[in-house]
Design a protein around this motif. Structure first.
Motif, PDB file in Angstrom:
ATOM      1  N   ARG A  18       0.818  -1.207   0.000  1.00  0.00           N
ATOM      2  CA  ARG A  18       0.000   0.000   0.000  1.00  0.00           C
ATOM      3  C   ARG A  18       0.861   1.271   0.000  1.00  0.00           C
ATOM      4  O   ARG A  18       0.359   2.373   0.224  1.00  0.00           O
ATOM      5  CB  ARG A  18      -0.936   0.025   1.224  1.00  0.00           C
ATOM      6  N   GLU A  42      -9.006   6.475   2.857  1.00  0.00           N
ATOM      7  CA  GLU A  42      -8.211   5.370   3.401  1.00  0.00           C
ATOM      8  C   GLU A  42      -6.975   5.906   4.129  1.00  0.00           C
ATOM      9  O   GLU A  42      -6.576   5.371   5.172  1.00  0.00           O
ATOM     10  CB  GLU A  42      -7.785   4.435   2.274  1.00  0.00           C
ATOM     11  N   GLY A  62      -3.593   4.715  -2.183  1.00  0.00           N
ATOM     12  CA  GLY A  62      -4.994   4.570  -1.809  1.00  0.00           C
ATOM     13  C   GLY A  62      -5.701   5.906  -1.845  1.00  0.00           C
ATOM     14  O   GLY A  62      -5.134   6.925  -2.258  1.00  0.00           O
ATOM     15  N   THR A  63      -6.930   5.918  -1.393  1.00  0.00           N
ATOM     16  CA  THR A  63      -7.729   7.129  -1.418  1.00  0.00           C
ATOM     17  C   THR A  63      -7.443   8.008  -0.205  1.00  0.00           C
ATOM     18  O   THR A  63      -6.834   7.567   0.782  1.00  0.00           O
ATOM     19  CB  THR A  63      -9.228   6.787  -1.431  1.00  0.00           C
ATOM     20  N   ALA A  95      -7.943   7.123   7.511  1.00  0.00           N
ATOM     21  CA  ALA A  95      -8.196   5.991   8.396  1.00  0.00           C
ATOM     22  C   ALA A  95      -6.877   5.380   8.889  1.00  0.00           C
ATOM     23  O   ALA A  95      -6.766   4.975  10.059  1.00  0.00           O
ATOM     24  CB  ALA A  95      -9.026   4.943   7.667  1.00  0.00           C
ATOM     25  N   PHE A  96      -5.888   5.331   8.008  1.00  0.00           N
ATOM     26  CA  PHE A  96      -4.563   4.835   8.400  1.00  0.00           C
ATOM     27  C   PHE A  96      -3.963   5.689   9.509  1.00  0.00           C
ATOM     28  O   PHE A  96      -3.474   5.164  10.518  1.00  0.00           O
ATOM     29  CB  PHE A  96      -3.653   4.807   7.167  1.00  0.00           C
ATOM     30  N   PRO A 123      -4.065  -0.217   5.678  1.00  0.00           N
ATOM     31  CA  PRO A 123      -5.196  -1.080   5.248  1.00  0.00           C
ATOM     32  C   PRO A 123      -4.749  -2.223   4.363  1.00  0.00           C
ATOM     33  O   PRO A 123      -3.686  -2.185   3.767  1.00  0.00           O
ATOM     34  CB  PRO A 123      -6.084  -0.088   4.488  1.00  0.00           C
TER      35      PRO A 123
END
Length: 394
Positions: A285, A324, A320-321, A327-328, A394
């Motif tokens: 990722r 995301e 990623g977005t 959230a990380f 993620p």
């Protein structure tokens, strides 16, 4: 790759950082033979003449605690003179605004701290009419093409914040010398332990002492070091009389205390950063890792030549977005989401998420990807740092 200790004479870097050399110039601090330089909080000092003369009279002009720190910082950089300022930006702005006249010309690397970019574009150019050319300083030819007989200052960061780009200090110093131009280097990310710009030909070195020099996230400050007597006199006048933006005695004490452990901390920062960088580079990722210590870094060879170590800063692009990515960041437990860097604790920052108003959007400066993550690797256990990243990604 070794620390160029020759510039320090008989005492090597760690000895000077601890302060053993202080006894040579201050054999009896306050008449008490203090091992630690005391904090002098007095704003004024009793006047005396002849054998009772005092080198200090008013703390804005000169303070014993600040003088001791400035002497210590000069020795660390192998310089003749140092000045301690109220912040890194105070050091940078005083340097630029004192040495470049209204209507003058600055050539700056296009990858720089956002505060420095605003200083150049909004204050220097916007209010003082200074002509500023931003160039990709990774290629010295771009610097050479931008300078001329009217140029007053070349300014670079290396490694840069937050893209971790490098500038060939020695080559740019040769360009500056050919034109008789002053050359300043913001060496905050490298620290005096891993990088010696004066030794490589720079005229001026600037640090945010807030970062590695203090190292404990409890003091804001800045420093300028130079071998040029004329530059020092101009900056000293601006610091003490024109702007009055010197570092307070208590903050000088904190920075001096931090400097004593700088070598040990920097070795640990670098070791941890290498482990974290290698972990991130192997993660699916993570699109790219920018760390000069990795062989994959496009300027790894240059870093190995002009730095004695790779320090504790790195950045990477999250694959990623934006959702995301947020959230990380929220899933981290050991890393603290926050600004600044260089402390014992590991900090992580997403510029586009945390400081969007500070990110340069000008066409002249390097673009910072929306998913870029800047990491200041601290002194925690490296396995715990990697596990924290592994759990949160993620």
């Amino acid at each position: 790759m070794t620390r160029p200790d020759d510039q320090f004479g008989k005492n090597r870097f760690a000895t000077i950082a601890v302060g053993a050399a202080e006894s040579e110039t201050h054999p009896q601090r306050s008449g008490m033979n203090d091992v630690v330089s005391p904090i002098h909080l007095s704003t004024t000092f009793e006047w005396g003449s002849g054998e009772y003369a005092n080198e200090h009279d008013y703390s804005r002009e000169s303070n014993p605690t600040r003088a001791a720190l400035e002497e210590q910082l000069a020795r660390l950089e192998g310089g003749e003179h140092a000045l301690a300022f109220a912040s890194g930006m105070a050091a940078t702005s005083t340097t630029m605004l004192s040495l470049v006249p209204p209507g003058g010309h600055i050539v700056s690397s296009d990858s720089i701290y956002s505060g420095t970019e605003k200083l150049l574009t909004e204050l220097a150019a916007g209010h003082l009419g200074v002509n500023v050319d931003f160039v990709d300083a990774r290629d010295p030819k771009n610097v050479a093409a931008a300078v001329g007989s009217d140029t007053d200052l070349i300014w670079v960061e290396t490694p840069t914040n937050p893209l971790m780009r490098l500038c060939d200090i020695r080559t740019v110093a040769d360009i500056a010398n050919d034109y008789g131009i002053l050359f300043g280097v913001d060496s905050t990310f490298g620290s005096p332990y891993f990088q010696a710009p004066l030794e490589l030909g720079a005229d001026i070195v600037v640090h945010s002492t807030t970062k590695y020099l203090n190292g404990h996230s409890d003091s804001i400050g800045g420093a300028v070091i130079t071998n040029d007597d004329g530059v020092f006199e101009q900056l000293a006048f601006a610091q003490r009389t024109g702007l009055g933006n010197m570092l307070s005695p208590f903050d000088c004490y904190l920075v001096a205390r931090g400097v004593k452990t700088l070598p040990a901390r920097m070795e640990h920062h670098e070791a941890n950063a290498m482990v974290v960088a290698e972990f991130l580079e192997s993660h699916d990722r993570v699109a790219r890792v920018d760390y000069p210590g990795l062989e994959s870094h496009p300027q790894h060879k240059l870093a190995s030549e002009q730095m004695s170590g790779y320090s504790g800063m790195l950045s990477f692009e999250f694959d990623g977005t934006a959702i995301e990515l947020e959230a990380f960041i929220k899933g981290l437990e050991v890393f603290t989401p926050g600004a600044s860097l260089g402390g014992v604790e590991s900090l992580i920052e997403v510029p586009s998420l945390m400081i969007p108003d500070e990110i340069g959007h000008g066409e002249a400066t390097a673009a910072i990807p929306e998913t870029l993550v800047r990491v200041s690797v601290g002194l925690e256990d490296a396995d715990d740092l990697c596990e924290d990243l592994r759990t949160a990604l993620p």
